[in-house]
Design an enzyme around this catalytic site. Structure first.
Site, short mmCIF file in Angstrom:
data_model
loop_
_atom_site.label_atom_id
_atom_site.label_comp_id
_atom_site.label_asym_id
_atom_site.label_seq_id
_atom_site.Cartn_x
_atom_site.Cartn_y
_atom_site.Cartn_z
CD GLU A 81 -2.45 -1.93 0.74
OE1 GLU A 81 -2.19 -3.13 0.54
OE2 GLU A 81 -3.34 -1.31 0.17
CE1 TYR A 92 0.24 3.73 5.28
CE2 TYR A 92 -0.58 1.53 4.83
CZ TYR A 92 -0.81 2.85 5.17
OH TYR A 92 -2.09 3.28 5.41
NE ARG A 104 -2.93 -6.11 2.47
CZ ARG A 104 -4.18 -5.75 2.65
NH1 ARG A 104 -4.56 -5.26 3.82
NH2 ARG A 104 -5.07 -5.89 1.69
CG HIS A 141 -2.88 4.60 1.09
ND1 HIS A 141 -4.08 3.92 1.03
CD2 HIS A 141 -2.23 4.10 2.16
CE1 HIS A 141 -4.15 3.06 2.02
NE2 HIS A 141 -3.03 3.14 2.71
CD GLN A 190 -22.66 6.70 1.01
OE1 GLN A 190 -23.38 6.93 1.97
NE2 GLN A 190 -23.13 6.54 -0.20
FE1 SF4 Z 1 -17.81 0.32 3.69
FE2 SF4 Z 1 -20.12 -0.77 4.38
FE3 SF4 Z 1 -19.95 0.66 2.11
FE4 SF4 Z 1 -18.83 -1.76 2.34
S1 SF4 Z 1 -21.02 -1.27 2.41
S2 SF4 Z 1 -17.88 0.04 1.49
S3 SF4 Z 1 -18.14 -1.74 4.46
S4 SF4 Z 1 -19.69 1.43 4.21
#
Ligand code: SF4
Length: 694
Positions: free
Chosen positions: A164, A166, A214, A252, A339
């Site tokens: 990622e 890092y 990772r 990122h 979201q």
């Molecule tokens: Fe994040 Fe939930 Fe949307 Fe999946 S459904 S991307 S876990 S907010």
């Protein structure tokens, strides 16, 4: 077992009961000691759900290497003692857990950055200090100390974060490692520090501590590792003592989306398969594996030995239990919207989930899982409007044993989700909606579609309230605008966005979209999307890779090449009243992708627009000129105008019900119907969960 996901696997003497690993994700609960109880409850719920192995969000090995100043560390004995809460809870639930050891390098949010060389990440404000050889040695020791602390904290082992973008990944890639000493230059020297870290951690873990690394299967940055270097790094980690390789995709700062709904599922599985073929230890595929079917396909294709899931386990802690159960009601799918998870992380808010607002609040009684209440406390509840909020509230109410009728005026459930699933790249909203519907019906909700509710619908024949409680979840309707000239012969047609998205009207070759919030941007993308990118159908992986310039040619550094051009279906101009740049208020993890899509589709963007009138010549506007307060008139020769100027709540019913005899406390408005200012599905669904009690 029927599913390859349910086959146990033994790694360094530890038998994992299945092939499902919770991949690392920062939850915002790692940082303060007082939140570790909530973190423990979050992981314990996933362990109870059957996840074979859990990896924590990244814990800093030093303060400057942590995600942000004050973020969670595993650097002292005090840290280790505090983490007992987490490991004890997971073990009591029958699970196993690794602590992820992280050094962010030049991605740290403070000013004291370190990296392989003095470079600045495009997403950072500060230039890193190039580590001296002495400082490198100190960091190797810091990783080893953290690994020993992890064991004393009760962790079953650790994961070393080397992807990622890092710190360890920064040493691996020529883009960020310009050293000419023993730690830079050719690929073997760039690998040296990451390899020393893994070897030191192996030594500190003792014989039975599990070690996952990772590793990046493709960097997706200019001058990243080439294909051979990726494989050589994986092999080096194995040689240094890794037991497992978790895979990572992109950095990122990559300008290729990797974690959004618009990224086809399993888009990077080929790169994982190449790594698996190059090593002898088990490889964990991660990235856009959403359902058990996706995960099983990854295993049966031979691309990996296990699967790593992060967001899907936020959405459904019982993901493992849905394996082999085909009905849509069993699995709450993650729709890769970000979201409530990654978008929250980016602004320092604790993580939750749009589809499962309980995630991250497992100890909060308002989000408790419903259990049927005593017979005498069961109520008759009407829920009006079967969008995401209504479906969520109705399902929860049925879970408490209430008698629930869910009304929907349209012939289908869905509200704003029904529109969203028609936007290119948001196809995942379709299965999510089907899940919300199926689980409500399976819980016993009496769903009545095609039923427009009036006050009379909710009264008995005698005019008394027919329900103990009414939840108005009728959502929103598009706000109309009134432009002089509208509707006159020969002027551009004006449409509400929902008619365009639902396909009830079609637009001509030149369209002005009025309003550039999230909906306006989606509509502009829908209208400009080339023929062939049809709404409602996921994009084939090859087409998606071509337009984002992703290649698996092993000789190409970073896996990036030229982007294939796209031919827009029509000319689209996107307008907004406010003077700020278009798209600047979009969400952190998706806004840049939308802006890139608009640019690739040739969508013209204008801010600070005032709308004057419509005529046979088109849409008359004024835009800011060069001088202060100067306005320049323009006429846009368009065939259609699509209005995306916000929403109005559909809340009138609540007042009418009270006037008809319902007690004020028995009628509540929830979700968009309560507050339509910023259309926000997470807020609506979160409110729906809290609105329903036993
Ligand atoms: Fe994040 Fe939930 Fe949307 Fe999946 S459904 S991307 S876990 S907010």
């Amino acid at each position: 077992p029927a599913s390859p996901l349910l086959e146990p696997i033994t790694v360094r003497g530890t038998t994992l009961p299945n092939r499902v690993v919770m991949a690392s994700m920062h939850l915002g609960l790692e940082d303060r000691v007082e939140d570790l109880g909530a973190l423990a409850a979050f992981y314990a719920e996933r362990a109870v759900g059957g996840v074979g192995l859990i990896v924590t969000g990244g814990l800093g090995v030093t303060p400057e290497g942590a995600v942000a100043p004050g973020a969670g560390l595993l650097a002292t004995e005090e840290d280790a003692r505090a983490h007992r809460t987490v490991t004890d809870a997971v073990h009591a639930a029958g699970g196993r857990i690794l602590a992820q050891l992280l050094h962010t390098g030049r991605y740290a949010r403070g000013a004291d950055l370190v990296s392989a060389s003095a470079t600045r990440a495009p997403i950072s404000r500060h230039t890193a200090h190039a580590l001296t050889v002495g400082e490198i040695a100190e960091l190797v020791a810091a990783y080893a100390r953290s690994a020993a602390l992890a064991r004393s904290a009760g962790y079953d082992g650790v994961e070393v974060m080397a992807s990622e973008g890092y710190l360890l990944n920064q040493f691996l890639a020529p883009a960020t490692n310009r050293r000419t000493d023993a730690y830079g230059g050719d690929a073997a020297r760039r690998r040296r520090f990451p390899q020393e870290v893994v070897a030191a951690v192996r030594g500190a873990l003792g014989e039975d501590g599990l070690l996952s690394v990772r590793t990046s299967v493709t960097d997706l940055v200019a001058d990243g590792q080439d294909g051979e270097e990726v494989l050589a790094a994986a092999a080096a980690f194995e040689a240094a003592g890794a037991d497992l390789l978790m895979t990572g995709v992109g950095w990122h700062e990559s300008r290729v989306p990797t974690v959004l709904t618009s990224v086809p599922r399993a888009a990077f599985l080929d790169a994982t398969a190449r790594v698996r073929a190059a090593v002898g230890i088990p490889v964990i595929a991660a990235n856009r594996l959403t359902t058990p079917a996706d995960a099983e396909a990854a295993l049966t294709a031979g691309a990996a030995d296990l699967v790593g899931l992060a967001r899907p386990l936020l959405a459904d802690p019982d993901w493992v239990r849905s394996i082999g159960r085909p009905g849509a009601e069993h699995l709450t799918p993650c729709i890769a919207c970000n979201q409530a998870c990654l978008d929250h992380v980016m602004v320092g808010r604790p993580v939750s989930c749009l589809m499962n607002p309980r995630a991250g609040r497992e100890t909060d009684p308002r989000y408790a899982r419903p259990v049927p209440v005593a017979l005498g406390r069961r109520r008759r509840i009407a829920v009006v409007g079967a969008g995401p909020a209504g479906l969520t509230a109705a399902h929860r109410a049925a879970g408490f044993g209430h008698d629930v009728v869910l009304y929907e005026a349209a012939d289908e459930v869905g509200g704003q989700f029904r529109l969203a699933r028609r936007i290119p790249g948001k196809e995942e909203f379709a299965p999510a909606l089907e899940h919300l519907r199926a689980r409500a019906v399976a819980a016993g909700v009496d769903l009545r579609t095609g039923t427009a509710v009036t006050v009379d619908t909710l009264l008995t024949d005698d005019g008394a309230p027919a329900f103990d409680e009414v939840l108005v979840t009728a959502g929103v309707r598009p706000r109309a605008v009134d432009l002089p000239g509208m509707g006159e012969p020969g002027v551009p047609a004006v449409h509400a966005y929902d008619d365009v998205v639902a396909g009830r009207v079609s637009c001509g070759p030149r369209v002005a979209v009025v309003g550039a919030g999230g909906v306006g941007v989606d509509v502009a993308q829908l209208l400009a999307a080339p023929e062939g990118e049809r709404p409602g159908e996921p994009e084939p992986i090859t087409a998606w890779r071509a337009r984002w310039g992703v290649t698996d040619d092993p000789s190409v550094r970073g896996g990036l090449t030229e982007r294939a051009p796209r031919t827009p279906a029509r000319e689209v101009v996107l307008l907004q009243r406010s003077p700020e740049p278009i798209g600047s208020r979009l969400r952190p993890t998706s806004g840049w992708v939308h802006r890139a899509e608009l640019a690739a589709l040739g969508v013209e963007r204008m801010s600070g627009v005032a709308y004057e009138r419509l005529s046979e010549d088109g849409l008359h506007i004024t835009v800011p000129g060069d001088g202060p307060d100067e306005r320049v008139p323009r006429v846009l020769d368009v065939t259609d105008v699509v209005v995306c100027a916000g929403q109005e709540p559909e809340a009138g019913l609540a007042g009418d019900l009270v006037a008809a005899g319902y007690l004020a406390g028995a009628v509540r408005t929830v979700g968009g119907a309560e507050d339509a200012r910023e259309l926000d599905a997470y807020r609506a669904m979160d409110a729906a969960v809290r609105a329903v009690t036993g």
